[in-house]
Design a protein around this motif. Structure first.
Motif, PDB file in Angstrom:
ATOM      1  N   VAL A 109       3.489   6.253  23.851  1.00 56.50           N
ATOM      2  CA  VAL A 109       4.377   5.657  22.848  1.00 56.50           C
ATOM      3  C   VAL A 109       3.591   4.670  21.992  1.00 56.50           C
ATOM      4  N   TYR A 110       2.748   3.880  22.642  1.00 56.46           N
ATOM      5  CA  TYR A 110       1.920   2.889  21.936  1.00 56.46           C
ATOM      6  C   TYR A 110       1.062   3.555  20.860  1.00 56.46           C
ATOM      7  N   LYS A 111       0.369   4.606  21.232  1.00 60.84           N
ATOM      8  CA  LYS A 111      -0.516   5.284  20.269  1.00 60.84           C
ATOM      9  C   LYS A 111       0.275   5.891  19.114  1.00 60.84           C
ATOM     10  N   GLY A 112       1.430   6.503  19.428  1.00 61.80           N
ATOM     11  CA  GLY A 112       2.242   7.117  18.383  1.00 61.80           C
ATOM     12  C   GLY A 112       2.775   6.095  17.389  1.00 61.80           C
ATOM     13  N   LEU A 113       3.304   4.984  17.903  1.00 58.41           N
ATOM     14  CA  LEU A 113       3.853   3.950  17.021  1.00 58.41           C
ATOM     15  C   LEU A 113       2.768   3.256  16.221  1.00 58.41           C
ATOM     16  N   LEU A 114       1.597   3.114  16.822  1.00 62.68           N
ATOM     17  CA  LEU A 114       0.461   2.509  16.124  1.00 62.68           C
ATOM     18  C   LEU A 114       0.060   3.363  14.927  1.00 62.68           C
ATOM     19  N   LEU A 115       0.009   4.679  15.146  1.00 64.71           N
ATOM     20  CA  LEU A 115      -0.351   5.602  14.066  1.00 64.71           C
ATOM     21  C   LEU A 115       0.700   5.583  12.955  1.00 64.71           C
ATOM     22  N   VAL A 116       1.977   5.537  13.332  1.00 64.74           N
ATOM     23  CA  VAL A 116       3.059   5.473  12.337  1.00 64.74           C
ATOM     24  C   VAL A 116       2.925   4.205  11.496  1.00 64.74           C
ATOM     25  N   SER A 117       2.622   3.090  12.143  1.00 65.92           N
ATOM     26  CA  SER A 117       2.452   1.817  11.420  1.00 65.92           C
ATOM     27  C   SER A 117       1.317   1.907  10.415  1.00 65.92           C
ATOM     28  N   PHE A 118       0.222   2.526  10.831  1.00 67.71           N
ATOM     29  CA  PHE A 118      -0.944   2.682   9.953  1.00 67.71           C
ATOM     30  C   PHE A 118      -0.597   3.565   8.750  1.00 67.71           C
ATOM     31  N   LEU A 119       0.090   4.669   8.997  1.00 69.27           N
ATOM     32  CA  LEU A 119       0.454   5.588   7.909  1.00 69.27           C
ATOM     33  C   LEU A 119       1.442   4.933   6.940  1.00 69.27           C
ATOM     34  N   LEU A 120       2.358   4.141   7.468  1.00 67.14           N
ATOM     35  CA  LEU A 120       3.295   3.415   6.601  1.00 67.14           C
ATOM     36  C   LEU A 120       2.557   2.380   5.751  1.00 67.14           C
ATOM     37  N   GLY A 121       1.516   1.772   6.326  1.00 66.85           N
ATOM     38  CA  GLY A 121       0.694   0.832   5.556  1.00 66.85           C
ATOM     39  C   GLY A 121       0.006   1.512   4.397  1.00 66.85           C
ATOM     40  N   ILE A 122      -0.513   2.716   4.645  1.00 66.22           N
ATOM     41  CA  ILE A 122      -1.137   3.497   3.564  1.00 66.22           C
ATOM     42  C   ILE A 122      -0.094   3.843   2.511  1.00 66.22           C
ATOM     43  N   ALA A 123       1.102   4.233   2.975  1.00 61.46           N
ATOM     44  CA  ALA A 123       2.186   4.569   2.044  1.00 61.46           C
ATOM     45  C   ALA A 123       2.523   3.369   1.162  1.00 61.46           C
ATOM     46  N   PHE A 124       2.490   2.173   1.731  1.00 60.88           N
ATOM     47  CA  PHE A 124       2.776   0.966   0.953  1.00 60.88           C
ATOM     48  C   PHE A 124       1.784   0.819  -0.199  1.00 60.88           C
ATOM     49  N   VAL A 125       0.499   0.982   0.089  1.00 59.62           N
ATOM     50  CA  VAL A 125      -0.525   0.827  -0.949  1.00 59.62           C
ATOM     51  C   VAL A 125      -0.370   1.904  -2.025  1.00 59.62           C
ATOM     52  N   VAL A 126      -0.102   3.141  -1.611  1.00 56.11           N
ATOM     53  CA  VAL A 126       0.090   4.239  -2.573  1.00 56.11           C
ATOM     54  C   VAL A 126       1.298   3.952  -3.464  1.00 56.11           C
ATOM     55  N   LEU A 127       2.398   3.523  -2.865  1.00 57.64           N
ATOM     56  CA  LEU A 127       3.604   3.213  -3.636  1.00 57.64           C
ATOM     57  C   LEU A 127       3.382   2.021  -4.567  1.00 57.64           C
ATOM     58  N   GLN A 128       2.550   1.084  -4.106  1.00 54.08           N
ATOM     59  CA  GLN A 128       2.230  -0.060  -4.955  1.00 54.08           C
ATOM     60  C   GLN A 128       1.500   0.412  -6.221  1.00 54.08           C
ATOM     61  N   PHE A 129       0.574   1.336  -6.037  1.00 54.19           N
ATOM     62  CA  PHE A 129      -0.153   1.915  -7.177  1.00 54.19           C
ATOM     63  C   PHE A 129       0.821   2.606  -8.128  1.00 54.19           C
ATOM     64  N   MET A 130       1.789   3.326  -7.563  1.00 53.69           N
ATOM     65  CA  MET A 130       2.804   3.989  -8.393  1.00 53.69           C
ATOM     66  C   MET A 130       3.657   2.958  -9.141  1.00 53.69           C
ATOM     67  N   GLY A 131       3.911   1.818  -8.500  1.00 52.07           N
ATOM     68  CA  GLY A 131       4.655   0.739  -9.161  1.00 52.07           C
ATOM     69  C   GLY A 131       3.894   0.204 -10.368  1.00 52.07           C
ATOM     70  N   TRP A 132       2.559   0.072 -10.250  1.00 51.54           N
ATOM     71  CA  TRP A 132       1.740  -0.388 -11.374  1.00 51.54           C
ATOM     72  C   TRP A 132       1.780   0.634 -12.515  1.00 51.54           C
ATOM     73  N   GLN A 133       1.777   1.922 -12.140  1.00 53.74           N
ATOM     74  CA  GLN A 133       1.891   2.966 -13.171  1.00 53.74           C
ATOM     75  C   GLN A 133       3.242   2.880 -13.879  1.00 53.74           C
ATOM     76  N   ASP A 134       4.285   2.569 -13.104  1.00 55.18           N
ATOM     77  CA  ASP A 134       5.636   2.416 -13.672  1.00 55.18           C
ATOM     78  C   ASP A 134       5.668   1.247 -14.656  1.00 55.18           C
ATOM     79  N   LEU A 135       5.000   0.146 -14.294  1.00 57.64           N
ATOM     80  CA  LEU A 135       4.925  -0.997 -15.204  1.00 57.64           C
ATOM     81  C   LEU A 135       4.277  -0.601 -16.523  1.00 57.64           C
ATOM     82  N   ALA A 136       3.164   0.127 -16.433  1.00 58.24           N
ATOM     83  CA  ALA A 136       2.458   0.571 -17.647  1.00 58.24           C
ATOM     84  C   ALA A 136       3.351   1.487 -18.478  1.00 58.24           C
TER      85      ALA A 136
END
Length: 199
Positions: free
Chosen positions: A92-119
């Motif tokens: 369970v620890y390994k699975g949740l850790l991986l999910v947290s990491f992937l969600l962190g990547i998703a945050f950065v990607v979505l942030q980039f999309m937000g900057w594109q939206d601003l432009a």
């Protein structure tokens, strides 16, 4: 012996014994305190500059609100991973850790999309101070998220490559990573509320 398992300074070790706070946690809190002051200074500068005029009004990209949900969920999954680690439920620890990491990547990607939206709204960088502040604040926060992702990546790598044993040193590493990740989560919530209230 790892750096986590060594003491940094005899005086700090004595202080941590009295306060029951590990020296590395103490250093972490001091560092986070300085980051709080930096972002408070940035948001204060935002208020002062807005009051002086020549300020472009525009909507905060909706994707920034989606991002808030993403980073909150990532904090919850990381906290649950920590609970699983303490229970020694390592699958369970390994699975949740991986999910947290992937969600962190998703945050950065979505942030980039937000900057594109601003432009796309007609608010590119270096056009108006109001837009420049949004870029500066969100970029700086994203940079700290990337730092947290680096720590999470190492934690995920160790979890999947090495045999997991619950030791004080490993628990401390995980706690330090979790404290930092919760911090960038709370910081983003503060920033998005602040920016929303300024509209």
């Amino acid at each position: 012996m790892s750096a986590i398992e060594t003491t940094l300074d005899p005086r700090m070790e004595a202080l941590s014994r009295r306060s029951r706070l590990h020296p590395l946690k103490m250093l972490m809190y001091i560092g986070l305190g300085s980051l709080v002051m930096m972002f408070v200074a940035l948001t204060s500068a935002y208020i002062v500059r807005r009051a002086s005029g020549n300020w472009l009004e525009f909507s905060i990209p909706t994707i920034f609100y989606v991002n808030t949900l993403v980073i909150v969920v990532s904090s919850l999954t990381l906290h649950a991973a920590y609970g699983a680690f303490k229970r020694e439920a390592m699958g369970v620890y390994k699975g949740l850790l991986l999910v947290s990491f992937l969600l962190g990547i998703a945050f950065v990607v979505l942030q980039f999309m937000g900057w594109q939206d601003l432009a796309a709204q007609g608010v590119p960088l270096k056009i108006n101070p109001s837009g420049d502040f949004i870029y500066a604040i969100s970029w700086l926060h994203a940079l700290h998220v990337v730092g947290g992702l680096a720590a999470l990546f190492v934690t995920v790598l160790v979890a999947y490559i090495r045999r997991i044993r619950k030791t004080p040193a490993r628990q401390l590493r995980l706690e330090l990573t979790m404290i930092y990740w919760h911090f960038v989560d709370i910081l983003w919530i503060y920033l998005i509320i602040f920016l929303s209230l300024q509209r």
